[in-house]
Scaffold this motif. Sequence first.
Motif: not given
Length: 170
Positions: A142-150, A153-160, A162-170
């Motif tokens: 979604i835009g410049d971030s990406v999401r996946t699930m472990n 079932g936790s949703l994990i969001r990263f910025a895309t 130059v460097k990885s940036k862990y943004l959030s998890a529920n």
Amino acid sequence: GELVWKRRSAGVPLTGPAVTDTHLFLPTVQGNMECHLLESADETPWNYHAAGLSFGPPVGDHDTVAWTTDRGKLVIAQADPRIVRYRIDTGLMFDCSPALAGKDKVVAVTMDGFVYCVDRYNGVIAWKISLGERCHVAPFAIGDSVRTMNRIGSLIRFATGVKSKYLSAN
């Protein structure tokens, strides 16, 4: 509705296709990615050697198509001209589709939980990060971030960026 397009596949389809403005990309059980030109019923499909089996559908947009394989390859190609830009060898099995993120990134998640972010135009791995556990869920952008699930079932969001940036998890 009426039928507007029909082609015979040279191989046995393995998953659903990716459809771009001009082409259809179909993974086959023979380990190829068939490329059909949408405007020409007479043209023989062109085959990309897929470097393994693709258990998730490929993803594509106006100039890029990408897929992952069970042999640990992230393949980034273009339809016109028909070339494979890059084969990134991770050594880790993929069992889901990658995602096209932002204007220039491809993100893929291995079964072992490693997330790869690759520049789709120069093949450079921008970053790689571990989720710390297995993952079988295709990432989505979604835009410049990406999401996946472990796997729990936790949703994990990263910025895309130059460097990885862990943004959030529920």
